[in-house]
Motif scaffolding. Structure first.
Motif, PDB file in Angstrom:
ATOM      1  N   VAL A  58      22.933  15.842  28.277  1.00 22.52           N
ATOM      2  CA  VAL A  58      21.275  16.473  27.924  1.00 22.52           C
ATOM      3  C   VAL A  58      20.471  15.088  27.522  1.00 22.52           C
ATOM      4  CG1 VAL A  58      19.724  17.864  26.757  1.00 22.52           C
ATOM      5  CG2 VAL A  58      21.956  18.825  27.359  1.00 22.52           C
ATOM      6  N   HIS A  59      20.866  14.394  26.635  1.00 21.74           N
ATOM      7  CA  HIS A  59      19.773  13.399  26.164  1.00 21.74           C
ATOM      8  C   HIS A  59      20.033  12.114  27.523  1.00 21.74           C
ATOM      9  CE1 HIS A  59      21.525  14.402  21.813  1.00 21.74           C
ATOM     10  NE2 HIS A  59      20.324  14.827  22.276  1.00 21.74           N
ATOM     11  N   LEU A  60      21.159  12.135  28.049  1.00 25.93           N
ATOM     12  CA  LEU A  60      20.979  11.166  29.333  1.00 25.93           C
ATOM     13  C   LEU A  60      20.277  11.501  30.409  1.00 25.93           C
ATOM     14  CD1 LEU A  60      22.094   8.578  30.881  1.00 25.93           C
ATOM     15  CD2 LEU A  60      23.922  10.327  31.692  1.00 25.93           C
ATOM     16  N   MET A  61      19.990  13.075  30.704  1.00 23.23           N
ATOM     17  CA  MET A  61      19.242  13.532  31.640  1.00 23.23           C
ATOM     18  C   MET A  61      17.775  13.329  31.312  1.00 23.23           C
ATOM     19  SD  MET A  61      20.927  16.820  33.316  1.00 23.23           S
ATOM     20  CE  MET A  61      21.321  17.772  31.976  1.00 23.23           C
ATOM     21  N   LEU A  62      17.348  13.604  29.903  1.00 20.76           N
ATOM     22  CA  LEU A  62      16.087  13.268  29.577  1.00 20.76           C
ATOM     23  C   LEU A  62      15.682  12.099  29.582  1.00 20.76           C
ATOM     24  CD1 LEU A  62      16.021  16.011  26.564  1.00 20.76           C
ATOM     25  CD2 LEU A  62      15.043  16.213  29.087  1.00 20.76           C
ATOM     26  N   ALA A  63      16.544  10.992  29.258  1.00 19.92           N
ATOM     27  CA  ALA A  63      16.207   9.581  29.096  1.00 19.92           C
ATOM     28  C   ALA A  63      15.949   8.994  30.537  1.00 19.92           C
ATOM     29  CB  ALA A  63      17.408   8.920  28.415  1.00 19.92           C
ATOM     30  N   LEU A  64      16.370   9.519  31.699  1.00 23.98           N
ATOM     31  CA  LEU A  64      16.531   9.118  32.828  1.00 23.98           C
ATOM     32  C   LEU A  64      14.965   9.837  33.543  1.00 23.98           C
ATOM     33  CD1 LEU A  64      20.167   9.742  34.213  1.00 23.98           C
ATOM     34  CD2 LEU A  64      18.964   7.372  33.884  1.00 23.98           C
ATOM     35  N   LEU A  65      14.530  10.589  33.123  1.00 22.53           N
ATOM     36  CA  LEU A  65      13.288  11.195  33.840  1.00 22.53           C
ATOM     37  C   LEU A  65      12.054  10.071  33.812  1.00 22.53           C
ATOM     38  CD1 LEU A  65      13.133  14.917  32.017  1.00 22.53           C
ATOM     39  CD2 LEU A  65      13.911  14.147  34.301  1.00 22.53           C
ATOM     40  N   PRO A  66      11.904   9.394  32.841  1.00 24.07           N
ATOM     41  CA  PRO A  66      10.740   8.525  33.030  1.00 24.07           C
ATOM     42  C   PRO A  66      11.029   7.353  33.987  1.00 24.07           C
ATOM     43  CG  PRO A  66      11.263   9.203  30.559  1.00 24.07           C
ATOM     44  CD  PRO A  66      12.274   9.498  31.469  1.00 24.07           C
ATOM     45  N   LEU A  67      12.580   6.777  34.259  1.00 25.23           N
ATOM     46  CA  LEU A  67      12.940   5.949  34.938  1.00 25.23           C
ATOM     47  C   LEU A  67      12.712   6.290  36.625  1.00 25.23           C
ATOM     48  CD1 LEU A  67      14.617   5.340  32.405  1.00 25.23           C
ATOM     49  CD2 LEU A  67      16.430   4.417  33.971  1.00 25.23           C
ATOM     50  N   LEU A  68      13.075   7.633  36.564  1.00 24.41           N
ATOM     51  CA  LEU A  68      12.664   8.355  38.134  1.00 24.41           C
ATOM     52  C   LEU A  68      11.089   8.425  38.480  1.00 24.41           C
ATOM     53  CD1 LEU A  68      15.442  11.020  38.174  1.00 24.41           C
ATOM     54  CD2 LEU A  68      15.626   8.705  39.167  1.00 24.41           C
ATOM     55  N   GLU A  82      20.316  22.313  28.293  1.00 30.04           N
ATOM     56  CA  GLU A  82      21.176  21.811  29.568  1.00 30.04           C
ATOM     57  C   GLU A  82      20.334  22.136  30.994  1.00 30.04           C
ATOM     58  OE1 GLU A  82      25.580  21.043  29.489  1.00 30.04           O
ATOM     59  OE2 GLU A  82      25.116  22.712  28.586  1.00 30.04           O
ATOM     60  N   ILE A  83      20.018  23.591  30.939  1.00 35.17           N
ATOM     61  CA  ILE A  83      19.207  24.172  31.963  1.00 35.17           C
ATOM     62  C   ILE A  83      17.948  23.350  32.108  1.00 35.17           C
ATOM     63  CG2 ILE A  83      18.218  26.226  32.798  1.00 35.17           C
ATOM     64  CD1 ILE A  83      20.680  27.663  31.672  1.00 35.17           C
ATOM     65  N   MET A  84      17.004  23.230  30.994  1.00 32.99           N
ATOM     66  CA  MET A  84      15.868  22.775  31.163  1.00 32.99           C
ATOM     67  C   MET A  84      15.925  21.341  31.534  1.00 32.99           C
ATOM     68  SD  MET A  84      13.291  21.482  28.159  1.00 32.99           S
ATOM     69  CE  MET A  84      14.407  20.435  27.595  1.00 32.99           C
ATOM     70  N   ALA A  85      16.934  20.508  31.085  1.00 32.29           N
ATOM     71  CA  ALA A  85      16.895  18.993  31.442  1.00 32.29           C
ATOM     72  C   ALA A  85      17.198  18.933  32.875  1.00 32.29           C
ATOM     73  CB  ALA A  85      18.295  18.445  30.621  1.00 32.29           C
ATOM     74  N   GLN A  86      18.355  19.697  33.419  1.00 32.31           N
ATOM     75  CA  GLN A  86      18.682  19.715  34.793  1.00 32.31           C
ATOM     76  C   GLN A  86      17.504  20.206  35.622  1.00 32.31           C
ATOM     77  OE1 GLN A  86      21.769  22.990  34.473  1.00 32.31           O
ATOM     78  NE2 GLN A  86      23.373  21.389  35.243  1.00 32.31           N
ATOM     79  N   ARG A  87      16.658  21.157  35.330  1.00 30.47           N
ATOM     80  CA  ARG A  87      15.616  21.384  36.151  1.00 30.47           C
ATOM     81  C   ARG A  87      14.706  20.486  36.270  1.00 30.47           C
ATOM     82  NH1 ARG A  87      13.740  26.026  33.289  1.00 30.47           N
ATOM     83  NH2 ARG A  87      15.307  27.174  34.410  1.00 30.47           N
ATOM     84  N   HIS A  88      14.230  19.579  35.177  1.00 33.62           N
ATOM     85  CA  HIS A  88      13.580  18.546  35.070  1.00 33.62           C
ATOM     86  C   HIS A  88      14.022  17.366  35.969  1.00 33.62           C
ATOM     87  CE1 HIS A  88      10.161  20.083  32.688  1.00 33.62           C
ATOM     88  NE2 HIS A  88      10.956  20.166  31.540  1.00 33.62           N
ATOM     89  N   LEU A  89      15.380  17.234  35.726  1.00 31.95           N
ATOM     90  CA  LEU A  89      15.903  16.155  36.686  1.00 31.95           C
ATOM     91  C   LEU A  89      15.984  16.550  38.099  1.00 31.95           C
ATOM     92  CD1 LEU A  89      17.457  13.444  36.729  1.00 31.95           C
ATOM     93  CD2 LEU A  89      19.544  14.700  36.253  1.00 31.95           C
TER      94      LEU A  89
END
Length: 231
Positions: free
Chosen positions: A147-157, A212-219
């Protein structure tokens, strides 16, 4: 002055690396020591924020900061199984978190191209990090890290797709150039895009949590923006 700033950042860089990055003579840095390595890194980051607020853009300072982040992100790959445990190297987690924070500042720093290129240059280490965390999804700590990884990757994307969270462009000059398409192709060839897609799928045995569901959706939304931007 600029010269004094350089001396300060050199000291901050050396302190961070000494406290957080294992060396051949000391391959395992004690966690109680590593936590202090975050402090000089935060000071370095705050210097960039301060200059940004004053509308003073220091490209050499930014480059020096990114070189430091590159060293931190690469730690887990450099250890390559030599660690005493199966955990991700703390220096790598800190490096990614700091890069994520830097990406949120890309528009104000007016250095989105430099930061985008930095992300592309570090695709291999990012791929390995994502793969390592995906392989630990059946563990509770692994699911939290995911979860932390997905959220951290969002600004990179966001930086890679050139689309800010407010819907504006990080760099308006890139809107009608082939650079974004070229970057997307590089991501595809590097395997990073594949790892990002796999990260959105839930491979664990337990039902995904709300986080997890929220992070997945944003990713997934960020990956869609990246895909559309490459067309």
């Amino acid at each position: 002055s600029i010269s004094q700033r350089r001396k300060t950042t050199n000291v901050l860089t050396q302190l961070t690396l000494t406290l957080m990055v294992p060396s051949p003579s000391c391959p395992f840095v004690d966690e109680s020591i590593q936590q202090y390595g975050v402090q000089p890194l935060h000071v370095f980051h705050d210097m960039l924020v301060s200059l940004c607020k004053e509308r003073k853009h220091d490209k050499p300072l930014l480059q020096e900061y990114m070189v430091l982040l590159q060293s931190l992100i690469a730690v887990d790959s450099a250890l390559d199984g030599s660690s005493k445990c199966d955990d991700i190297a703390p220096a790598t987690i800190v490096g990614l978190s700091s890069l994520s924070s830097l990406c949120t500042m890309a528009k104000d720093l007016k250095e989105s191209r430099s930061i985008r290129q930095f992300i592309l240059d570090n695709c291999d280490d990012l791929c390995r990090l994502i793969e390592r965390i995906r392989s630990r999804q059946d563990q509770e700590s692994g699911r939290q890290q995911r979860v932390h990884l997905m959220l951290a990757l969002l600004p990179l994307l966001d930086v890679l797709s050139n689309i800010h969270q407010d819907g504006s462009r990080f760099d308006a000059a890139l809107q009608h150039t082939p650079l974004v398409t070229k970057d997307a192709q590089w991501l595809l060839n590097s395997g990073l895009f594949r790892e990002l897609v796999l990260l959105t799928s839930d491979e664990g045995n337990d039902a995904p949590s709300a986080a997890e569901i929220m992070a997945q959706r944003h990713l997934i939304q960020s990956l869609q923006s990246l895909s559309l931007g490459s067309m």
